[in-house]
Scaffold this active site. Sequence first.
Site, mmCIF file in Angstrom:
data_model
loop_
_atom_site.group_PDB
_atom_site.id
_atom_site.type_symbol
_atom_site.label_atom_id
_atom_site.label_comp_id
_atom_site.label_asym_id
_atom_site.label_seq_id
_atom_site.Cartn_x
_atom_site.Cartn_y
_atom_site.Cartn_z
ATOM 1 N N GLY A 179 60.603 71.155 -20.308
ATOM 2 C CA GLY A 179 61.616 70.664 -21.227
ATOM 3 C C GLY A 179 61.303 69.335 -21.875
ATOM 4 O O GLY A 179 62.078 68.854 -22.700
ATOM 5 N N GLU B 261 56.665 71.192 -14.965
ATOM 6 C CA GLU B 261 55.970 72.337 -15.560
ATOM 7 C C GLU B 261 56.096 72.315 -17.080
ATOM 8 O O GLU B 261 56.641 73.233 -17.687
ATOM 9 C CB GLU B 261 56.488 73.648 -14.953
ATOM 10 C CG GLU B 261 57.995 73.761 -14.914
ATOM 11 C CD GLU B 261 58.501 74.907 -14.056
ATOM 12 O OE1 GLU B 261 57.924 75.131 -12.961
ATOM 13 O OE2 GLU B 261 59.456 75.571 -14.462
ATOM 14 N N GLY C 269 55.028 72.647 -20.889
ATOM 15 C CA GLY C 269 54.148 73.469 -21.714
ATOM 16 C C GLY C 269 54.054 72.878 -23.102
ATOM 17 O O GLY C 269 53.007 72.414 -23.550
ATOM 18 N N ARG C 270 55.195 72.857 -23.795
ATOM 19 C CA ARG C 270 55.251 72.341 -25.162
ATOM 20 C C ARG C 270 54.696 70.914 -25.248
ATOM 21 O O ARG C 270 53.951 70.583 -26.165
ATOM 22 C CB ARG C 270 56.707 72.367 -25.654
ATOM 23 C CG ARG C 270 56.908 71.968 -27.098
ATOM 24 C CD ARG C 270 58.370 71.605 -27.361
ATOM 25 N NE ARG C 270 59.315 72.478 -26.724
ATOM 26 C CZ ARG C 270 59.926 73.503 -27.308
ATOM 27 N NH1 ARG C 270 59.698 73.765 -28.574
ATOM 28 N NH2 ARG C 270 60.792 74.243 -26.639
ATOM 29 N N ARG D 31 59.143 80.684 -34.594
ATOM 30 C CA ARG D 31 60.151 79.655 -34.344
ATOM 31 C C ARG D 31 61.010 79.332 -35.578
ATOM 32 O O ARG D 31 62.226 79.199 -35.452
ATOM 33 C CB ARG D 31 59.501 78.375 -33.810
ATOM 34 C CG ARG D 31 58.885 78.518 -32.421
ATOM 35 C CD ARG D 31 58.431 77.184 -31.842
ATOM 36 N NE ARG D 31 59.595 76.383 -31.436
ATOM 37 C CZ ARG D 31 60.080 75.369 -32.110
ATOM 38 N NH1 ARG D 31 59.525 74.987 -33.260
ATOM 39 N NH2 ARG D 31 61.133 74.708 -31.675
ATOM 40 N N TYR E 238 64.714 80.302 -34.735
ATOM 41 C CA TYR E 238 65.529 79.150 -34.365
ATOM 42 C C TYR E 238 65.901 78.254 -35.547
ATOM 43 O O TYR E 238 66.535 77.220 -35.352
ATOM 44 C CB TYR E 238 64.773 78.270 -33.355
ATOM 45 C CG TYR E 238 64.368 78.953 -32.077
ATOM 46 C CD1 TYR E 238 65.307 79.522 -31.222
ATOM 47 C CD2 TYR E 238 63.032 79.007 -31.699
ATOM 48 C CE1 TYR E 238 64.927 80.127 -30.037
ATOM 49 C CE2 TYR E 238 62.641 79.611 -30.511
ATOM 50 C CZ TYR E 238 63.591 80.167 -29.689
ATOM 51 O OH TYR E 238 63.211 80.766 -28.509
ATOM 52 N N CYS F 65 59.071 92.324 -43.661
ATOM 53 C CA CYS F 65 60.266 92.899 -44.296
ATOM 54 C C CYS F 65 61.539 92.361 -43.650
ATOM 55 O O CYS F 65 62.422 93.128 -43.220
ATOM 56 C CB CYS F 65 60.240 94.421 -44.220
ATOM 57 S SG CYS F 65 58.938 95.172 -45.178
ATOM 58 N N GLU F 66 61.634 91.054 -43.547
ATOM 59 C CA GLU F 66 62.811 90.365 -43.048
ATOM 60 C C GLU F 66 62.958 89.068 -43.829
ATOM 61 O O GLU F 66 61.972 88.351 -44.031
ATOM 62 C CB GLU F 66 62.695 90.050 -41.546
ATOM 63 C CG GLU F 66 62.644 91.262 -40.635
ATOM 64 C CD GLU F 66 63.949 92.037 -40.580
ATOM 65 O OE1 GLU F 66 65.007 91.434 -40.858
ATOM 66 O OE2 GLU F 66 63.890 93.240 -40.263
#
Length: 419
Positions: free
Chosen positions: A230, A271, A273-274, A309, A313, A340-341
């Site tokens: 986080g 932990e 990651g980002r 993302r 988001y 196609c979105e």
Amino acid sequence: MPMSSAFKDRLFPALKSIVEHYGTPFHIYDEIGIRETGRSLKHAFSELPGFREFFAVKALPNPRILEIMQDMGFGFDCSSITELLLSRRIGAKPEDIMFTSNNTSREEFLCADAAGGCILNLDDITLLPKVPRLPELICFRYNPGPRRTGNDIIGNPVDAKYGVSHDQILDAYRQAREMGARRFGLHTMLASNELNYAYMVQTAEMLLSLIEWLHSEIDIVFEFINIGGGLGIPYRPEEPRLDLAAMAGGIRAALDRFTAGNNYAPQLYMESGRYMSGPHGVLVTTAINRKNIYRKYIGVDACMSALMRPGMYDAYHHIDVLDKDEAAGTEIVDVVGSLCENNDKFAVERPLPSIDEGDILVIHDTGAHGHAMGFNYNGKLRPQELLLKADGTVERIRRAETPADYFATLDFTPDIFKP
């Protein structure tokens, strides 16, 4: 955070030749930047004996990246069979793997127990009798519910599907001990992309208070607390960076207070990651079309299958246009893919330098949850991954998917069942 000036200085002068050699689109990661972040994390917590980072494999599950993390002494946070196998493939030992999953299947437990096992972190009290062989060291993921508020991204803990509730946590450890567990850890994960260091300090304080209470009730000692991931990165240039030094100082003070009252201190795990890899990767794509209707659209040869993302988001990712800056003026455009979105957009009404077909666009902060979150809707294929190595050379570390990969799961032995 948007890519550093040092990363730009390493990449941009060579980018045209890299594009000529590999074609676009591709994600490219900066080894020097990843290692510098790893060193800064280790330095910040160097006064805490036993501190360890377990890199969140889900952020960037590529063996070459995991080898860099391993070389820095980090372990791996895994949540699936594939992530376990990937970590073991590069030589991770049982003590190097923290396995945390939810709705865990028997097959996953069996894989976790193979090859000498791992640190097993259970997400639910009901999983205890389902573990085929309970290891000596056991950990639970704690969900504090209304006792704590989550951050804006991960949401309210009461609504989360993860973790053991507060009213279950004591019984969870009591049952684990009765079933043979002799060593214990405690884990939580309450935030995502958190830039306020005080929130992470408060998380550590919450876990320390909890293990103090658990010890008073059932007389068990905890080897470690894991504050989860986080740690955030600023996606926008104007956003402040996480104050890692202040975070480390606050947690160190909390551990000192705990030690004074309890005559021992658990080790600190996390932990991330980002935070480790996110700023050190970019998606490189080529402008292939301009469309002027109610808005101006720049069509590129990547789409949301390479970076979901923004579409999922509404996340901001900074964009550079190679060899162009805003000094000559800007135009307001949407940068879009071919899916196609209508949410297949990397930028919406973004002021960017005037873009021509053939221009190279560099989309920042794709070193975590970029390629990893890719998908094959519309039959779209995920791009290749490259590594800008410390010696200045570029290595392909994953080839692009091909139609043959897409059709591979249609090649199987016929199996028709009549009930």
